[in-house]
Design an enzyme around this catalytic site. Structure first.
Site, PDB file in Angstrom:
ATOM      1  N   SER A  19       0.774  -1.278  -0.235  1.00 21.04           N
ATOM      2  CA  SER A  19       0.164  -0.069  -0.097  1.00 21.04           C
ATOM      3  C   SER A  19       0.854   1.290  -0.026  1.00 21.04           C
ATOM      4  O   SER A  19       0.454   2.629  -0.042  1.00 21.04           O
ATOM      5  CB  SER A  19      -0.826  -0.114   1.062  1.00 21.04           C
ATOM      6  N   ASP A  39     -10.653  -6.582  -0.081  1.00 20.41           N
ATOM      7  CA  ASP A  39     -10.037  -5.656   0.528  1.00 20.41           C
ATOM      8  C   ASP A  39      -9.523  -6.058   1.716  1.00 20.41           C
ATOM      9  O   ASP A  39      -9.886  -7.021   2.495  1.00 20.41           O
ATOM     10  CB  ASP A  39     -11.117  -4.385   1.012  1.00 20.41           C
ATOM     11  N   HIS A  91     -14.981  -0.353   3.443  1.00 18.24           N
ATOM     12  CA  HIS A  91     -14.772   0.672   4.178  1.00 18.24           C
ATOM     13  C   HIS A  91     -15.894   1.798   3.868  1.00 18.24           C
ATOM     14  O   HIS A  91     -16.263   3.034   4.359  1.00 18.24           O
ATOM     15  CB  HIS A  91     -13.407   1.510   3.756  1.00 18.24           C
ATOM     16  N   CYS A 116      -7.679   2.138   1.851  1.00 17.18           N
ATOM     17  CA  CYS A 116      -8.709   1.377   1.345  1.00 17.18           C
ATOM     18  C   CYS A 116      -8.305   0.609  -0.088  1.00 17.18           C
ATOM     19  O   CYS A 116      -7.849   1.361  -1.017  1.00 17.18           O
ATOM     20  CB  CYS A 116      -9.984   2.206   0.988  1.00 17.18           C
TER      21      CYS A 116
END
Lengths: 364, 623
Positions: free
Chosen positions: B326, B365, B371, B384
């Site tokens: 991420s 996710d 989310h 997210c």
């Protein structure tokens, strides 16, 4: 039809060649003893190598030139493969030149010193001579590919020697003078390119030749000191084991590449003339074998190998006397060191094979 | 004969050959005359001159090695220095019956079998009359024992010299590298005359990349020798020019903190001053003691290092290749803004999974329940995945690749230590070329969250972060701050490290993404809010948790027992302060688990220390 007569002939030994080579080796060992600070260990090691070399020489002499010419392309291809392997898995000091086969370390470029001229000779002797342009083109390729691989290692000295041995074959096969002149001019024109392709240390060696004082710690020092050794030897020399330049360690590599400096210092000009005569005997014998050879293959091989042997001598002497750049070429049959010694002796084995496998038409 | 176009004429060939032989003989004759002429010139005409020279030639030239430059850290700590040492050396040619002598010595100095093996290997590979070292850096006791018994060991003697030493050992091994004996391949790349008295050469790290500055210029002395060759006096001396001292940007205090914070875990921590590109922290753990290499490493030790599963010799910071996970999202977000694919306030619905239209495969996710509605800031703050699956799909791999490449991901940064890894920024073109396979749409999706083929080195992550921090200024990461002494050195211009800046169509896009990264550490729902609380300065960050192996669909990874080496990598990138950033950080903890729980606290410790040094009063946090 009858084969060469006599005991020597049946053993495939050319007595006068072996004799002059042995004289030369003896002379070499005497100098080596002095150059190695009277180390019996070094002398014994050298004698062992000589022994191995002589056995190899006699062994090779048993193989007929026909068999040789049939098998040499295979050896050539094998050599190429080994040279490529060296690039990837080679070991060695200074450059990747060695293949470690576990039980023995082996220098493929050394193999090529013989495989290249023999292959070119085998190829040309099948053709009509003087060679056609296409034949020349193939021969040049046969020479340049291994030479380029050896340059890559990098080992410029050996590459030049390998290439010239192949070129000599072409020369003896009768390529036209005009072709040679044009190639030489082309070579001269390409010289500046070569300069840019050279390693720094190689350039320095060339520059040092013109101005040795420039580089008193590197190659220049070698040239200065070996020139002093040669010059102070005078006509009669300082006598065996009495060379001050040699024994105070002013001459670098004095047992190997610079052994000629030790020789000149201790035996003087008279000694050099003796040495040159001994070499001349070997070379004269080689030329005679070439001229007497019955087949083109034998002629080309014998003449090219002999001329290459001569070039070794000249390059080494030129280097020691400060006329040529310092390239690591040993003085044949005299310098300490194994591989090139064995190669040279095997070359003589080939000469003997050519001489003793001649076929005599029945006369007596 | 074979069917040849022309018939061979044996007689012509023979005549031609004989002509050639005659010409060759003439050629040889000429060359012999040249050689003889030269010899007559040297040995007869100039004999007197050379005799005088040889009589006077009691002078020998002995090369003197220059002391190697010292390496200092940015905070003035010595990282590499020279210590006096005594080595036991042999000239094999002067040592008769060397085997017997060695056996005797072995009992005297308790030489190990391994040392003897290495020695005999070196002897075989050494040049004639070359000094071969039997044992380096003798202890005072060994020195005394040998000196007393010296007469028993002809050819063996003690050589005084300097030995390289690295006081911080493991802590800086992956930066400084080490020197070791000059090997034969090394000889080709150096000026051999200049190294005629030098025994060691830089093998890795700064020692290698700055070899030229560190080495210096060889000196020499002319000494007078007697007829036996013993030195009588020094006639003339040209002192060697010592190697230049190097000052690095590395901060030892923070480096040590980073290593402590890693607490034995595997991974890398890098901190860069984004304004200059100077590297402050460069830690790769675990590490090794470079001092072991200087005088030849023992085989047992080397084997234990090279076969260890921990791989201490591996420079993770420089060569480790990890999926960025991420941490790539800020850059993907920037691509979305730049290409007009996303507005900052545009919302994406996250139900906890995403599927490509017309397929059933669910891309999950990390938060199973989803989310909900997320805008760009929240997509970064909460990391997210669905937001970025969708964004990546809309952007397409080409545009994604284009933007990430501008930040240097998957490319060599050009740092001034050798051996940097390039890692991989995938593209359809790359996949066709290397695997001869088409690019699949699903691969674009996972590229959007920094998974799949994508690999980055920790150094690349730090560099990309520094570009983000300065809003586009690209300064090549480097260690060298200053060269001092040695030969004339032009001062280093800061601009040599400057690369073409990353310019955006709209500078506001920087602010949007940075605001999102700020929310990661200081926002109410930020994934690294625990690491942001109570910080001395406001900073921006992004967590990353990179999967090492694929988890089967619809299986909750957290409930599965996973062996250590397959656990997720924990990543964190950060920079501080928000405006005029002075430090950009990348942390990668191999198989560490979560980026927020493991990697972010390490970055926070660095930030605390960095700002504690010159700003003792913590800024009251208002985030």
């Amino acid at each position: 039809m009858d084969r060469a007569e006599g005991l020597w002939g049946r053993l495939h030994i050319d007595a006068s060649l072996v004799g002059s080579v042995m004289v030369m080796c003896l002379l070499g060992t005497v100098v080596l003893y002095s150059a190695s600070e009277q180390s019996s260990e070094v002398v014994v090691k050298q004698l062992i190598r000589l022994g191995i070399g002589f056995v190899a020489m006699l062994g090779v002499a048993q193989i007929s030139p026909r068999t040789l010419s049939r098998w040499v392309p295979v050896i050539y291809l094998l050599g190429l493969v080994l040279l490529v392997m060296v690039m990837f898995v080679g070991t060695g000091r200074g450059a990747q030149r060695w293949l470690d086969l576990g039980f023995v370390r082996f220098q493929p470029s050394e193999l090529m010193k013989l495989a290249v001229p023999l292959t070119v000779a085998a190829f040309l002797s099948e053709k009509v001579l003087p060679p056609q342009p296409s034949t020349i083109a193939v021969s040049v390729l046969l020479v340049l590919v291994p030479a380029a691989l050896i340059v890559k290692q990098p080992d410029l000295g050996t590459a030049i020697l390998v290439a010239s041995s192949g070129i000599f074959v072409l020369y003896f096969a009768g390529i036209s003078w005009r072709f040679m002149r044009n190639s030489a001019l082309l070579g001269l024109a390409a010289a500046p390119l070569a300069w840019f392709a050279m390693h720094d240390y190689q350039r320095r060696r060339v520059l040092t030749l013109f101005n040795p004082e420039q580089d008193p710690l590197g190659a220049g020092y070698h040239i200065i000191q070996s020139t002093i050794a040669v010059g102070s030897g005078g006509i009669y020399g300082k006598g065996w084991l009495n060379g001050t330049q040699s024994h105070l360690e002013f001459i670098p590599e004095r047992a190997t590449d610079f052994i000629f400096a030790v020789y000149c210092e201790e035996f003087g000009l008279v000694g050099v003339v003796v040495l040159l005569i001994a070499y001349a005997l070997i070379i004269a014998r080689g030329i005679r074998i070439a001229v007497e050879a019955q087949e083109m293959f034998g002629r080309l091989v014998a003449s090219a190998l002999t001329l290459t042997f001569f070039i070794y001598i000249v390059v080494n002497m030129g280097m020691v006397t400060g006329q040529l750049p310092v390239v690591g070429v040993p003085l044949p049959l005299v310098s300490y060191g194994g591989t090139s010694l064995v190669t040279i002796l095997i070359g003589f084995g080939i000469l003997m094979s050519i001489q003793t496998h001649r076929i005599f038409h029945a006369q007596s | 004969m074979k069917s040849l176009p022309t018939l061979r004429n044996v007689d012509t060939e023979r005549r031609l050959f004989q002509t050639r032989v005659i010409v060759a003989c003439a050629f040889m004759g000429v060359l012999v005359c040249v050689i003889l002429g030269r010899l007559v010139f040297l040995q007869v005409i100039n004999h007197g001159h050379f005799t005088t020279l040889s009589h006077e030639n009691r002078l020998k030239i002995v090369p003197l090695s220059p002391p190697r430059g010292v390496i200092y850290s940015g905070d003035g700590v010595v990282l590499a220095e020279n210590r006096p040492s005594f080595d036991l050396v042999v000239v094999p040619e002067n040592a008769p019956e060397i085997d017997a002598t060695l056996r005797e010595l072995a009992s005297l100095l308790s030489l190990r079998e391994e040392e003897l093996e290495r020695f005999s290997r070196q002897v075989r590979h050494s040049r004639r009359f070359e000094h071969v070292t039997l044992r380096s850096d003798l202890t005072p006791e060994e020195l005394a024992i040998f000196s007393v018994n010296r007469f028993r060991f002809p050819g063996f003697f003690v050589e005084a010299g300097l030995s390289r030493h690295y006081p911080l050992a493991e802590a800086t091994a992956h930066v400084i590298g080490y020197v070791a004996r000059i090997s034969q391949p090394d000889l080709d790349s150096i000026d051999q005359a200049n190294y005629s008295a030098t025994t060691h050469i830089g093998k890795t790290g700064i020692e290698k990349s700055r070899e030229e500055s560190l080495h210096g210029q060889v000196g020499y002395q002319k000494v007078e020798v007697n007829a036996q060759g013993r030195i009588l006096r020094v006639v003339e001396r040209t002192a060697p020019i010592p190697g230049a001292d190097l000052h690095l940007t590395l901060n030892v205090g923070m480096q040590t903190t980073a290593i402590e914070a890693m607490a034995g875990r595997k991974g890398a921590v890098i901190a860069i001053d984004p304004a200059t590109g100077g590297i402050l922290v460069f830690a790769s753990t675990p590490s090794y003691d470079p001092n072991a290499f200087v005088n030849g490493i023992g085989r047992t030790l080397y084997r234990s290092w090279s076969t260890s599963a921990e791989r201490p010799l591996f420079n993770r910071a420089l060569q480790g290749q990890y999926p960025p996970g991420s941490t790539v999202k800020p850059f993907v977000a920037l691509a979305g803004l730049e290409f007009g694919t996303r507005q900052a306030d545009q919302q994406t619905w996250c139900p906890g999974w995403y599927s490509l239209p017309g397929t059933t495969h669910r891309y999950r996710d990390w938060l199973k329940r989803g989310h909900g509605h997320v805008d760009l800031e929240h997509s970064l703050a909460q990391s997210c995945d669905v937001y970025y699956y969708k964004l990546a799909e809309e952007l397409g791999i080409e545009r994604l690749h284009q933007m990430l490449a501008r930040f240097g991901l998957g490319q060599i940064t050009g740092v001034d230590v050798p051996g940097e890894g390039a890692a991989l920024l995938p593209s359809p073109e790359w996949k066709r070329r290397t695997r001869n396979l088409p690019w699949y749409p699903g691969e674009t999706l996972i590229a959007g969250i920094g998974q799949g083929f994508m690999l980055t080195t920790p150094l690349q992550l730090a560099y990309a972060t520094s570009i983000l921090a300065t809003r586009g200024e690209a300064m090549v990461p480097h260690f060298l701050a200053q060269i001092e002494g040695g030969e004339e050195q032009p001062p280093i211009q800061a601009d040599i490290y400057r690369r073409a800046s990353v310019d955006l169509d709209d500078d506001k896009h920087w602010d949007i993404v940075i605001a999102g990264m700020h929310a990661v550490v200081h926002g109410a729902t930020g994934t690294a809010r625990a690491s942001g609380a109570g910080s001395p300065v406001l900073f921006a960050g992004k967590t990353g948790t990179a999967q090492v192996y694929g988890v089967a669909q619809d299986v909750d990874a957290k409930t599965q027992e996973v062996p250590d080496h397959l656990k997720d990598h924990a990543l964190f990138i950060a920079f501080a302060p928000l405006d005029m950033p002075r430090i950009a950080i990348a942390v990668v903890v191999e198989n560490g688990g979560g980026g927020s729980s493991v990697a972010a606290p390490i970055a926070r410790r660095l930030i605390d220390e960095f700002f504690a040094e010159d700003e003792p009063d913590p800024v009251s946090s208002d985030g």
